[in-house]
Write a protein that holds these residues in place. Structure first.
Motif, PDB file in Angstrom:
ATOM      1  N   CYS A  46       0.719  -1.181   0.061  1.00  0.00           N
ATOM      2  CA  CYS A  46       0.018  -0.180   0.059  1.00  0.00           C
ATOM      3  C   CYS A  46       1.023   1.342   0.046  1.00  0.00           C
ATOM      4  CB  CYS A  46      -0.789  -0.002   1.354  1.00  0.00           C
ATOM      5  SG  CYS A  46      -1.957  -1.189   1.543  1.00  0.00           S
ATOM      6  N   ARG A  47       0.484   2.154  -0.464  1.00  0.00           N
ATOM      7  CA  ARG A  47       0.956   3.577  -0.504  1.00  0.00           C
ATOM      8  C   ARG A  47       0.234   4.622   0.501  1.00  0.00           C
ATOM      9  NH1 ARG A  47       0.557   6.426  -6.110  1.00  0.00           N
ATOM     10  NH2 ARG A  47      -1.808   5.754  -5.735  1.00  0.00           N
ATOM     11  N   ILE A  48       0.915   5.396   1.251  1.00  0.00           N
ATOM     12  CA  ILE A  48       0.502   6.319   2.325  1.00  0.00           C
ATOM     13  C   ILE A  48       0.968   7.563   1.988  1.00  0.00           C
ATOM     14  CG2 ILE A  48       0.181   7.224   4.569  1.00  0.00           C
ATOM     15  CD1 ILE A  48       0.875   4.341   5.534  1.00  0.00           C
ATOM     16  N   GLU A  49       0.035   8.532   1.075  1.00  0.00           N
ATOM     17  CA  GLU A  49       0.588   9.757   0.694  1.00  0.00           C
ATOM     18  C   GLU A  49      -0.298  10.787   1.268  1.00  0.00           C
ATOM     19  OE1 GLU A  49       0.410   9.781  -3.524  1.00  0.00           O
ATOM     20  OE2 GLU A  49       2.206   8.347  -3.924  1.00  0.00           O
ATOM     21  N   GLU A  50      -1.755  10.550   1.499  1.00  0.00           N
ATOM     22  CA  GLU A  50      -2.627  11.534   2.027  1.00  0.00           C
ATOM     23  C   GLU A  50      -2.732  11.239   3.536  1.00  0.00           C
ATOM     24  OE1 GLU A  50      -6.267  10.599   0.139  1.00  0.00           O
ATOM     25  OE2 GLU A  50      -5.321  10.899  -1.819  1.00  0.00           O
ATOM     26  N   GLY A  51      -2.589  10.105   3.970  1.00  0.00           N
ATOM     27  CA  GLY A  51      -2.793   9.929   5.311  1.00  0.00           C
ATOM     28  C   GLY A  51      -3.991  10.005   5.869  1.00  0.00           C
ATOM     29  N   THR A  52      -5.218   9.925   5.103  1.00  0.00           N
ATOM     30  CA  THR A  52      -6.358   9.949   5.432  1.00  0.00           C
ATOM     31  C   THR A  52      -7.335   8.747   5.494  1.00  0.00           C
ATOM     32  OG1 THR A  52      -7.187  10.041   3.051  1.00  0.00           O
ATOM     33  CG2 THR A  52      -6.433  12.333   4.104  1.00  0.00           C
ATOM     34  N   VAL A  53      -8.460   9.005   6.216  1.00  0.00           N
ATOM     35  CA  VAL A  53      -9.243   7.694   6.313  1.00  0.00           C
ATOM     36  C   VAL A  53      -9.664   7.078   4.803  1.00  0.00           C
ATOM     37  CG1 VAL A  53     -11.485   6.715   7.130  1.00  0.00           C
ATOM     38  CG2 VAL A  53     -10.276   8.457   8.391  1.00  0.00           C
ATOM     39  N   ALA A  54     -10.155   7.959   3.964  1.00  0.00           N
ATOM     40  CA  ALA A  54     -10.336   7.644   2.676  1.00  0.00           C
ATOM     41  C   ALA A  54      -9.527   6.926   1.984  1.00  0.00           C
ATOM     42  CB  ALA A  54     -10.929   8.640   1.927  1.00  0.00           C
ATOM     43  N   GLU A  55      -8.254   7.138   2.082  1.00  0.00           N
ATOM     44  CA  GLU A  55      -7.056   6.730   1.355  1.00  0.00           C
ATOM     45  C   GLU A  55      -6.922   5.366   1.946  1.00  0.00           C
ATOM     46  OE1 GLU A  55      -2.565   8.231  -0.112  1.00  0.00           O
ATOM     47  OE2 GLU A  55      -2.947   7.876   2.397  1.00  0.00           O
ATOM     48  N   ALA A  56      -6.659   5.066   3.317  1.00  0.00           N
ATOM     49  CA  ALA A  56      -6.643   3.885   4.171  1.00  0.00           C
ATOM     50  C   ALA A  56      -7.464   2.794   3.526  1.00  0.00           C
ATOM     51  CB  ALA A  56      -6.670   4.138   5.395  1.00  0.00           C
ATOM     52  N   VAL A  57      -8.841   3.362   3.438  1.00  0.00           N
ATOM     53  CA  VAL A  57     -10.079   2.229   3.142  1.00  0.00           C
ATOM     54  C   VAL A  57      -9.546   1.883   1.625  1.00  0.00           C
ATOM     55  CG1 VAL A  57     -12.398   2.074   2.558  1.00  0.00           C
ATOM     56  CG2 VAL A  57     -11.606   3.175   4.745  1.00  0.00           C
ATOM     57  N   ARG A  58      -9.292   2.908   0.828  1.00  0.00           N
ATOM     58  CA  ARG A  58      -9.011   2.584  -0.622  1.00  0.00           C
ATOM     59  C   ARG A  58      -7.962   1.983  -1.064  1.00  0.00           C
ATOM     60  NH1 ARG A  58      -8.825   7.603  -1.927  1.00  0.00           N
ATOM     61  NH2 ARG A  58      -6.684   7.770  -2.049  1.00  0.00           N
ATOM     62  N   GLU A  59      -6.735   2.151   0.034  1.00  0.00           N
ATOM     63  CA  GLU A  59      -5.510   1.292  -0.348  1.00  0.00           C
ATOM     64  C   GLU A  59      -5.791  -0.014   0.216  1.00  0.00           C
ATOM     65  OE1 GLU A  59      -2.461   1.840  -1.861  1.00  0.00           O
ATOM     66  OE2 GLU A  59      -3.383   3.592  -2.758  1.00  0.00           O
ATOM     67  N   THR A  60      -6.280  -0.089   1.317  1.00  0.00           N
ATOM     68  CA  THR A  60      -6.777  -1.626   1.698  1.00  0.00           C
ATOM     69  C   THR A  60      -7.828  -2.163   1.082  1.00  0.00           C
ATOM     70  OG1 THR A  60      -6.427  -0.674   3.876  1.00  0.00           O
ATOM     71  CG2 THR A  60      -7.601  -2.927   3.974  1.00  0.00           C
TER      72      THR A  60
END
Length: 418
Positions: A69-83
């Motif tokens: 996974c990537r962490i660029e924004e560090g947001t909830v939405a990004e975390a759900v999307r990447e996972t």
């Protein structure tokens, strides 16, 4: 007796006492200030002994996936999307192997009870469930692990998800969860979860109100549904970061509603600190709900880990003591009684949240014990006390040696040369 623990410091009716603990089989058979018995001994040497610690909210199915996974924004939405993207390629073997790494860390840190949330939806099917179910079976010698099935990516807007939740409950999951903030109909999801819980006589453990503003909070609605269904004492909500943004009067009002309805709160400091406040460039909100006013209002609270080494929380070692210490730092907990309350939130209060009736150090209770390198509960949290040993159902589950310093001297030099 099979074992006697000598000179253990334990809490009895709120007071610290030094006792011997006798163990017979899987049970605490005796507690005495001076137990006279011929049996193998474990010397606690005045260290604090607590019942096995409790992880009320963790995700073993999606742990240890930072390499995918990537962490660029560090947001909830990004975390759900990447996972969500990563989990499409999960296999039972993969989930088991990753979950095993984190589970073993938790065991070595003194955790002996656990509720793992497991995502179910048509994209992942029962893969995560089957892997965590296998972990629960294979590690039953060290930990009691129960499953909470939940819809991370939505329920009303994701056809086929509800059927999988029902299958998970039919196959033995004890709790059903929710994440209404990712549903197109948040209250519709909450309604369905309560109905499913009633149909299966299941506990409810929701991810709730994880956001950086006070708009769209659902905690009061959950309290009303809890009272409507008569589910008091059987509902927990995790995160509720939005409550941390409320002024004192409004916070107290909701705290009273939670207490009256019998809704518990789980605080997840590592995740909420990582995810919240991303839209602020100054005066960044912490996003961690203070437990002390909730506990004073009569709300059952626990502190837990949530995620380990994934986009929701890119760190973690399975230590509940560390989580409690992190919470204490963030919420400026300093009074000894409040620091002791942090230890309570990973032991006794956590047991109350999970409705565990066979918990605590008492004659006739389970021989599930952890020795901490501390003299009292406040010191255990303040110093990040190391768990030195664990006994699960009367047998050793882990040990850890204290560090040894090697000052300069002849004996040390000779031992190194040898």
């Amino acid at each position: 007796m099979d074992l006697v623990i000598r000179d253990a410091s334990i809490l009895q009716q709120g007071e610290l006492v030094t006792v011997d603990i006798g163990i017979q089989g899987a049970t605490v058979a005796a507690i005495s200030r001076a137990l006279t018995v011929d049996a193998p001994e474990l010397k606690a040497a005045g260290c604090l002994v607590v019942p096995g610690m409790i992880e009320t909210h963790i995700h073993l199915d999606k742990t240890c996936i930072l390499d995918r996974c990537r962490i660029e924004e560090g947001t909830v939405a990004e975390a759900v999307r990447e996972t969500a993207a990563a989990k499409r390629s999960f296999t039972i073997e993969d989930v088991y192997a990753r979950g095993k790494r984190t589970l073993e860390r938790c065991i070595a840190q003194g955790t002996m009870r656990m509720r793992s949330h497991v995502e179910l939806d048509p994209g992942i099917g029962m893969t995560g469930f089957e892997a965590v179910e296998a972990l629960a079976r294979d590690y039953a010698w060290a930990i009691d692990l129960e499953l909470c099935v939940f819809p991370q990516e939505g329920l009303t807007n994701y056809p086929g998800t509800e059927e999988l939740l029902i299958e998970g409950l039919r196959r033995g999951a004890r709790a059903v969860g929710a994440a209404p903030y990712f549903d197109s109909d948040p209250r519709g999801q909450i309604d369905r979860i309560f109905a499913i819980a009633r149909d299966f006589d299941a506990e409810i453990d929701m991810h709730l109100d994880l956001a950086e503003s006070t708009e769209g909070m659902q905690v009061e609605y959950v309290c009303r549904k809890t009272e409507e269904f008569g589910w008091g004492g059987r509902v927990a909500v995790g995160h509720v970061t939005q409550m941390s943004l409320l002024p004192p009067d409004r916070f107290a009002e909701i705290a009273t509603q939670l207490a009256n309805a019998g809704v518990a709160v789980t605080i997840l400091p590592a995740t909420d600190l990582h995810l919240m406040g991303r839209s602020h460039d100054h005066a960044v909100p912490r996003g961690v709900v203070p437990a002390e006013p909730l506990r004073k209002a009569g709300v059952t609270c626990s502190i837990s880990t949530n995620n380990v080494l994934n986009p929701f929380t890119p760190y973690g070692d399975g230590s509940l003591i560390r989580m409690a210490n992190l919470y204490a730092n963030v919420c400026q907990v300093s009074r000894p009684a409040d620091l002791a309350g942090c230890l309570d939130m990973i032991t006794v209060s956590a047991a109350r949240l999970m409705r565990l009736t066979d918990y605590g150090i008492r004659v006739g209770g389970p021989a599930d014990l952890v020795g901490l390198d501390a003299r009292d509960p406040a010191e255990a949290i303040a110093t990040l006390a190391q768990p030195l040993w664990g006994i699960k159902r009367g047998r050793a589950s882990f040990t850890r040696s204290r560090p040894q310093l090697h000052p300069p001297g002849l004996q040390h030099r000779r031992s190194c040369q040898a």
